[in-house]
Scaffold this motif. Structure first.
Motif, PDB file in Angstrom:
ATOM      1  N   HIS A 155       0.820  -1.201   0.000  1.00 20.57           N
ATOM      2  CA  HIS A 155       0.000   0.000   0.000  1.00 20.57           C
ATOM      3  C   HIS A 155       0.858   1.257   0.000  1.00 20.57           C
ATOM      4  O   HIS A 155       0.452   2.285  -0.565  1.00 20.57           O
ATOM      5  N   ARG A 156       2.039   1.206   0.616  1.00 19.49           N
ATOM      6  CA  ARG A 156       2.886   2.393   0.659  1.00 19.49           C
ATOM      7  C   ARG A 156       3.309   2.818  -0.744  1.00 19.49           C
ATOM      8  O   ARG A 156       3.466   4.010  -1.025  1.00 19.49           O
ATOM      9  N   ARG A 157       3.496   1.872  -1.620  1.00 21.13           N
ATOM     10  CA  ARG A 157       3.844   2.219  -2.997  1.00 21.13           C
ATOM     11  C   ARG A 157       2.654   2.896  -3.682  1.00 21.13           C
ATOM     12  O   ARG A 157       2.819   3.888  -4.395  1.00 21.13           O
ATOM     13  N   ALA A 158       1.485   2.344  -3.445  1.00 19.62           N
ATOM     14  CA  ALA A 158       0.275   2.948  -4.004  1.00 19.62           C
ATOM     15  C   ALA A 158       0.065   4.344  -3.451  1.00 19.62           C
ATOM     16  O   ALA A 158      -0.431   5.244  -4.158  1.00 19.62           O
ATOM     17  N   ARG A 159       0.446   4.555  -2.193  1.00 20.13           N
ATOM     18  CA  ARG A 159       0.285   5.872  -1.562  1.00 20.13           C
ATOM     19  C   ARG A 159       1.128   6.924  -2.286  1.00 20.13           C
ATOM     20  O   ARG A 159       0.701   8.052  -2.484  1.00 20.13           O
ATOM     21  N   VAL A 160       2.353   6.565  -2.683  1.00 20.54           N
ATOM     22  CA  VAL A 160       3.207   7.495  -3.413  1.00 20.54           C
ATOM     23  C   VAL A 160       2.564   7.857  -4.753  1.00 20.54           C
ATOM     24  O   VAL A 160       2.582   9.020  -5.180  1.00 20.54           O
ATOM     25  N   VAL A 161       1.967   6.870  -5.413  1.00 16.53           N
ATOM     26  CA  VAL A 161       1.280   7.128  -6.683  1.00 16.53           C
ATOM     27  C   VAL A 161       0.085   8.052  -6.454  1.00 16.53           C
ATOM     28  O   VAL A 161      -0.178   8.968  -7.245  1.00 16.53           O
ATOM     29  N   ASP A 162      -0.640   7.843  -5.354  1.00 17.54           N
ATOM     30  CA  ASP A 162      -1.796   8.702  -5.036  1.00 17.54           C
ATOM     31  C   ASP A 162      -1.360  10.154  -4.830  1.00 17.54           C
ATOM     32  O   ASP A 162      -2.025  11.084  -5.297  1.00 17.54           O
ATOM     33  N   VAL A 163      -0.266  10.352  -4.108  1.00 19.93           N
ATOM     34  CA  VAL A 163       0.232  11.712  -3.877  1.00 19.93           C
ATOM     35  C   VAL A 163       0.659  12.344  -5.201  1.00 19.93           C
ATOM     36  O   VAL A 163       0.405  13.524  -5.465  1.00 19.93           O
ATOM     37  N   THR A 164       1.287  11.545  -6.061  1.00 21.57           N
ATOM     38  CA  THR A 164       1.679  12.030  -7.381  1.00 21.57           C
ATOM     39  C   THR A 164       0.458  12.472  -8.177  1.00 21.57           C
ATOM     40  O   THR A 164       0.443  13.543  -8.801  1.00 21.57           O
ATOM     41  N   HIS A 165      -0.594  11.656  -8.136  1.00 22.13           N
ATOM     42  CA  HIS A 165      -1.843  11.980  -8.839  1.00 22.13           C
ATOM     43  C   HIS A 165      -2.447  13.277  -8.297  1.00 22.13           C
ATOM     44  O   HIS A 165      -2.895  14.146  -9.054  1.00 22.13           O
ATOM     45  N   GLU A 166      -2.435  13.408  -6.995  1.00 24.16           N
ATOM     46  CA  GLU A 166      -2.987  14.605  -6.359  1.00 24.16           C
ATOM     47  C   GLU A 166      -2.254  15.867  -6.815  1.00 24.16           C
ATOM     48  O   GLU A 166      -2.872  16.910  -7.091  1.00 24.16           O
ATOM     49  N   LEU A 167      -0.936  15.785  -6.936  1.00 23.32           N
ATOM     50  CA  LEU A 167      -0.139  16.953  -7.291  1.00 23.32           C
ATOM     51  C   LEU A 167      -0.155  17.250  -8.790  1.00 23.32           C
ATOM     52  O   LEU A 167      -0.064  18.407  -9.201  1.00 23.32           O
ATOM     53  N   LEU A 168      -0.254  16.199  -9.604  1.00 22.12           N
ATOM     54  CA  LEU A 168      -0.282  16.406 -11.049  1.00 22.12           C
ATOM     55  C   LEU A 168      -1.659  16.819 -11.546  1.00 22.12           C
ATOM     56  O   LEU A 168      -1.782  17.453 -12.593  1.00 22.12           O
ATOM     57  N   GLY A 169      -2.693  16.436 -10.813  1.00 19.14           N
ATOM     58  CA  GLY A 169      -4.045  16.672 -11.280  1.00 19.14           C
ATOM     59  C   GLY A 169      -4.558  15.478 -12.060  1.00 19.14           C
ATOM     60  O   GLY A 169      -3.913  14.426 -12.132  1.00 19.14           O
ATOM     61  N   ALA A 170      -5.685  15.636 -12.691  1.00 20.76           N
ATOM     62  CA  ALA A 170      -6.347  14.508 -13.340  1.00 20.76           C
ATOM     63  C   ALA A 170      -5.626  14.044 -14.597  1.00 20.76           C
ATOM     64  O   ALA A 170      -5.736  12.888 -14.993  1.00 20.76           O
ATOM     65  N   GLU A 171      -4.887  14.919 -15.239  1.00 17.14           N
ATOM     66  CA  GLU A 171      -4.284  14.595 -16.527  1.00 17.14           C
ATOM     67  C   GLU A 171      -2.853  14.096 -16.359  1.00 17.14           C
ATOM     68  O   GLU A 171      -1.973  14.821 -15.905  1.00 17.14           O
TER      69      GLU A 171
END
Length: 449
Positions: free
Chosen positions: A309-325
């Motif tokens: 899950h910690r790896r997925a968490r990093v991806v989630d934070v990346t998504h949050e900062l990059l936005g939807a695109e």
């Protein structure tokens, strides 16, 4: 003295090390440093040539000079011929890999069995065979049964197990100056032989635990399962910190002052990886399942799930900062090795996260000081740069995923002019947050406010 323990009062012990990748190369060089004549057995021709030239088949600080010193002196050499070591050596160390089986959590013992296949029929005199490979509990007795039935020396071949505790990037020091020695033996003579082999660290004060075979087999798996639990525990607390505004680094510092807990391995981040903790934890669970110990499986399955899950968490934070695109966005990943000080990319959190982000459509560029060649083999579709500065050119977001010292020394002010957007996610929580913020960067670290 038992029948199976060699008598070498006339000369020093002679040692063979079978399997010379990470564990075996360190073991062979270490035994030579302890003063023994050593022959390493390696069937891969490329590795064999490297080793006989005094070069390790992998990056490990300090290992090449030690190998070179002892191959040049003649104390250490390598061969692909088991016949050269069968009657020559008094002690045979088994140091082959036990990776995870395809499609299963269980350990793959094919390499251990191959050693028995090749060595057992050639043993004509008493000797001590010492397992260092990490194996499921009960393996040593199966190995013993085969040596006794397939060797001309029969029960003159004695089995011991001596688990290793080498940390990648610290393998040489951990070999020469271990923090403890565990001797799984079945006779006083086998213990005496191992004490002779490890006389140098014992004389330095290294503690020795003498136990039976199953205890020795459980020690390495148990240690790695506990360390994995400790890492996943602090990462679970990092999720609590994100939800409440607490700081996981300060929390770990406070917890670490408790002598019952300690600060070591209590670092939040993208989770553990490498060739030991993940597969050893799963093999431990698999063996617990075979033995019907369900409580162990329940606990360690959660540990493994938190780690993923910690790896997925990093991806989630990346998504949050990059936005939807994601498409058209450039993401820089600093690090490919599973941790600093090694070129090992097995089960690397950095490469796993890089791959997940690429699947979302972003362009991912990776740089690592030592692991580029191995990373390219594992993830050939990623982009690779020749330096951290080059990797950051045009980046919309930078991910710090392996804690190399040189990444802590980067100049955020200089890098700001190279990136498209000055945004960094410090998943290792080891950069100077204030320095990056003062240079105009948006700084995020999971588990820190």
């Amino acid at each position: 003295m038992t029948e199976g323990t060699p008598t070498t009062s006339e000369r020093p012990l002679r040692i063979s090390v079978i399997g010379t990748n990470y564990l075996g190369a360190n073991t062979a060089a270490g035994m030579a440093e302890f003063g023994f004549d050593v022959i390493g057995v390696e069937i891969d021709e490329h590795r064999l040539k490297l080793l006989n030239d005094g070069k390790a088949p992998l990056y490990e600080p300090g290992l090449d000079p030690l190998l070179k010193q002892h191959t040049d002196s003649g104390r250490l050499r390598f061969t692909n011929d088991y016949r050269q070591v069968a009657d020559w050596a008094d002690v045979h160390f088994i140091c082959v890999g036990t990776p995870q089986q395809e499609g299963s959590d269980a350990a793959d013992l094919a390499q251990v069995n191959s050693v028995v296949d090749m060595l057992a029929p050639l043993l004509t005199r008493p000797c001590l065979v010492v397992g260092r490979s990490t194996v499921p509990v009960g393996t040593s007795k199966l190995v013993e049964k085969r040596f006794h039935s397939e060797s001309p020396a029969g029960e003159g071949v004695e089995i011991a197990w001596q688990p290793e505790f080498l940390r990648e990037a610290h393998g040489v020091d951990d070999t020469l100056h271990p923090d403890r020695l565990v001797f799984g033996v079945q006779s006083p003579a086998a213990e005496a032989t191992l004490r002779q082999v490890f006389a140098a660290p014992i004389d330095e004060g290294t503690p020795v635990v003498v136990c039976n075979l199953p205890t020795a087999e459980l020690v390495k798996g148990g240690a790695n399962a506990f360390l994995a639990t400790k890492i996943s525990f602090i990462n679970a607390l990092a999720e609590m910190c994100d939800a409440t505004g607490a700081d996981v680094t300060q929390l770990a510092d406070a917890l670490g002052h408790d002598k019952r807990i300690g600060r070591g391995m209590l670092n939040a981040g993208p989770g553990y990886g490498g060739g030991c903790l993940p597969k050893d934890l799963r093999a431990f669970m698999a063996r617990a399942g075979e033995l019907g110990v369900e409580e162990v499986i329940t606990l360690l399955r959660e540990v493994d799930d938190i780690n993923q899950h910690r790896r997925a968490r990093v991806v989630d934070v990346t998504h949050e900062l990059l936005g939807a695109e994601w498409v058209g966005r450039n993401v820089t990943v600093l690090g490919a090795a599973f941790k600093a000080g090694t070129d090992d990319v097995r089960d690397s959190p950095a490469l796993d996260v890089a791959g997940r982000i690429q699947l979302h459509g972003a362009t991912v560029t990776v740089f690592d000081p030592e692991a580029m060649e191995n990373a390219r083999r594992v993830r050939p579709t990623l982009r690779y740069a020749s330096s951290a500065a080059e990797a950051c050119e045009g980046a919309h977001l930078v991910l710090h995923l392996t804690e190399w010292p040189e990444f802590r020394e980067l100049d955020p002010a200089a890098l700001r002019g190279a990136v498209a957007h000055p945004v960094i996610v410090d998943a290792r929580l080891s950069l100077d947050a204030q320095k990056w913020r003062d240079a105009g960067w948006t700084y995020r670290a999971p588990g820190r406010p």
